[in-house]
Design a protein around this motif. Structure first.
Motif, PDB file in Angstrom:
ATOM      1  N   HIS A 132     -17.225  13.022 -39.828  1.00  0.00           N
ATOM      2  CA  HIS A 132     -16.068  12.231 -40.265  1.00  0.00           C
ATOM      3  C   HIS A 132     -16.182  11.881 -41.748  1.00  0.00           C
ATOM      4  N   LYS A 133     -17.369  11.490 -42.192  1.00  0.00           N
ATOM      5  CA  LYS A 133     -17.561  11.125 -43.593  1.00  0.00           C
ATOM      6  C   LYS A 133     -17.332  12.327 -44.507  1.00  0.00           C
ATOM      7  N   LEU A 134     -17.748  13.504 -44.059  1.00  0.00           N
ATOM      8  CA  LEU A 134     -17.522  14.696 -44.863  1.00  0.00           C
ATOM      9  C   LEU A 134     -16.025  15.002 -44.962  1.00  0.00           C
ATOM     10  N   ARG A 135     -15.311  14.788 -43.871  1.00  0.00           N
ATOM     11  CA  ARG A 135     -13.852  14.983 -43.900  1.00  0.00           C
ATOM     12  C   ARG A 135     -13.190  14.021 -44.876  1.00  0.00           C
ATOM     13  N   MET A 136     -13.674  12.780 -44.902  1.00  0.00           N
ATOM     14  CA  MET A 136     -13.085  11.787 -45.800  1.00  0.00           C
ATOM     15  C   MET A 136     -13.257  12.198 -47.265  1.00  0.00           C
ATOM     16  N   ILE A 137     -14.402  12.789 -47.578  1.00  0.00           N
ATOM     17  CA  ILE A 137     -14.615  13.283 -48.943  1.00  0.00           C
ATOM     18  C   ILE A 137     -13.666  14.439 -49.229  1.00  0.00           C
ATOM     19  N   TYR A 138     -13.551  15.331 -48.276  1.00  0.00           N
ATOM     20  CA  TYR A 138     -12.665  16.484 -48.439  1.00  0.00           C
ATOM     21  C   TYR A 138     -11.214  16.051 -48.642  1.00  0.00           C
ATOM     22  N   LEU A 139     -10.801  15.015 -47.931  1.00  0.00           N
ATOM     23  CA  LEU A 139      -9.422  14.520 -48.031  1.00  0.00           C
ATOM     24  C   LEU A 139      -9.209  13.612 -49.243  1.00  0.00           C
ATOM     25  N   ARG A 184     -14.675  24.537 -47.155  1.00  0.00           N
ATOM     26  CA  ARG A 184     -13.934  24.214 -48.380  1.00  0.00           C
ATOM     27  C   ARG A 184     -14.746  23.310 -49.306  1.00  0.00           C
ATOM     28  N   VAL A 185     -15.511  22.400 -48.714  1.00  0.00           N
ATOM     29  CA  VAL A 185     -16.379  21.549 -49.529  1.00  0.00           C
ATOM     30  C   VAL A 185     -17.404  22.401 -50.267  1.00  0.00           C
ATOM     31  N   TRP A 194     -18.055  22.644 -54.328  1.00  0.00           N
ATOM     32  CA  TRP A 194     -19.209  21.966 -54.914  1.00  0.00           C
ATOM     33  C   TRP A 194     -20.452  22.826 -55.057  1.00  0.00           C
ATOM     34  N   ALA A 195     -20.583  23.892 -54.268  1.00  0.00           N
ATOM     35  CA  ALA A 195     -21.779  24.726 -54.406  1.00  0.00           C
ATOM     36  C   ALA A 195     -21.634  25.644 -55.608  1.00  0.00           C
ATOM     37  N   PRO A 196     -22.745  25.999 -56.269  1.00  0.00           N
ATOM     38  CA  PRO A 196     -22.684  26.964 -57.366  1.00  0.00           C
ATOM     39  C   PRO A 196     -22.111  28.283 -56.877  1.00  0.00           C
ATOM     40  N   ALA A 197     -21.346  28.952 -57.731  1.00  0.00           N
ATOM     41  CA  ALA A 197     -20.641  30.173 -57.321  1.00  0.00           C
ATOM     42  C   ALA A 197     -21.590  31.223 -56.759  1.00  0.00           C
ATOM     43  N   ARG A 210     -21.540  31.518 -49.618  1.00  0.00           N
ATOM     44  CA  ARG A 210     -21.622  32.578 -48.632  1.00  0.00           C
ATOM     45  C   ARG A 210     -20.474  32.402 -47.660  1.00  0.00           C
ATOM     46  N   LEU A 211     -19.600  33.383 -47.584  1.00  0.00           N
ATOM     47  CA  LEU A 211     -18.428  33.283 -46.734  1.00  0.00           C
ATOM     48  C   LEU A 211     -18.458  34.381 -45.684  1.00  0.00           C
TER      49      LEU A 211
END
Length: 298
Positions: A121-128, A270-271, A275-278, A282-283
């Motif tokens: 939930h906290k990660l979602r709040m950052i994303y939103l 998406r986070v 935020w991660a270096p390019a 890994r997708l």
């Protein structure tokens, strides 16, 4: 000598509440803080914190402080119920810190599933964009000291806590994946040691050894801490004693691989993209797990 006398005289002139770092006034919250910090009477402090909450006197501060005191008295379950029941009386800006207190309480009493749910939930709040009140940093407090925390640091911290929770469930593959994501964003020695532990639990000793080599080579943050350095040395010794066999081509998958929250997977993806270096992206985010599942199905 004269300067020292002036400092003592100045301190004597300071109000009682400033010297003892307690709020001023005579309401139930102030009396609760006196009982907690001056009189060292936690049971009385809890009663007065309850009175402050019921009287609407600094409800968010009273609720947080009461939960902390309850935790100290091993009344963790009661603290959890109090926070969940009364957080609706607290302002929006207090909700994030109440989440942090709940996570700590869940960890204290072994409620791992609840801890995982709240961390997601906290990660979602950052994303939103609903965390940090829209700002790039926030002021945090630890051991009485204030310091600034960036969104990037907070994401890595949440992911590290989430990975730790998965590890407590024995879900080492899930823990490994999340630790790797956390290290991509904000690497440190503690998370590296935990990642090494996850790999060792899967019998992947050479990969675990490579993680520790990276800690030594790059002197990751926290490496200078004696406790962290000792842990690195203990893990290295354990690896040496294991004989370091070749890693298994097919690590055993735990039955409760709990990445079944599609919404959370999308948020985490998406986070990481932001935020991660390019070079570290890994997708898709769980392609490692998908490949293992495909191999198992053959």
């Amino acid at each position: 000598m004269e300067g020292g006398v002036k400092k003592v005289a100045k301190k004597e002139k300071e109000p009682f509440h400033v010297i003892h770092k307690v709020p001023s006034g005579d309401g139930p919250y102030v009396r609760a803080k006196h009982a907690q910090l001056i009189q060292k009477d936690p049971e009385t402090a809890i009663i007065l914190f309850w009175k402050a909450i019921n009287a609407g006197d600094r409800v968010d501060s009273a609720l947080k402080d009461m939960a902390v005191v309850m935790k100290q008295l091993d009344r963790t379950e009661e603290a959890i119920e109090a926070v969940k029941s009364f957080r609706g009386l607290c302002p929006k800006q207090a909700q994030e810190s109440l989440d942090n207190i709940l996570i700590d309480l869940y960890k204290k009493c072994g409620k791992v599933d609840e801890q995982i749910m709240l961390l997601k939930h906290k990660l979602r709040m950052i994303y939103l964009g609903e965390a940090f009140n829209g700002k790039p940093t926030k002021t945090a407090r630890s051991h009485g000291k204030k310091f600034q925390v960036s969104v990037k640091q907070e994401i890595a911290r949440i992911l590290g806590n989430l990975a730790w929770a998965y590890m407590q469930k024995g879900n080492y593959i899930a823990s490994e994946v999340v630790y790797r994501k956390a290290q991509m964003i904000d690497p440190d020695t503690n998370k590296a040691c935990n990642l090494c532990h996850c790999l060792m639990k899967q019998g992947r000793y050479e990969e675990a050894h490579a993680v520790l080599q990276e800690v030594w080579q790059y002197k990751l943050p926290g490496f200078d801490d004696l406790k962290s350095r000792n842990r690195v040395e203990e893990l290295l010794l354990e690896l040496q004693e294991s004989g370091m066999p070749l890693p298994s081509l097919m690590p055993n998958l735990p039955e409760d691989l709990t990445f079944d929250d599609d919404d959370f997977v999308e948020v985490l993806e998406r986070v990481m993209n932001e935020w991660a270096p390019a070079r570290s992206r890994r997708l898709p985010i769980f392609e490692q797990i998908s490949q293992l599942r495909d191999q198992m199905a053959r």
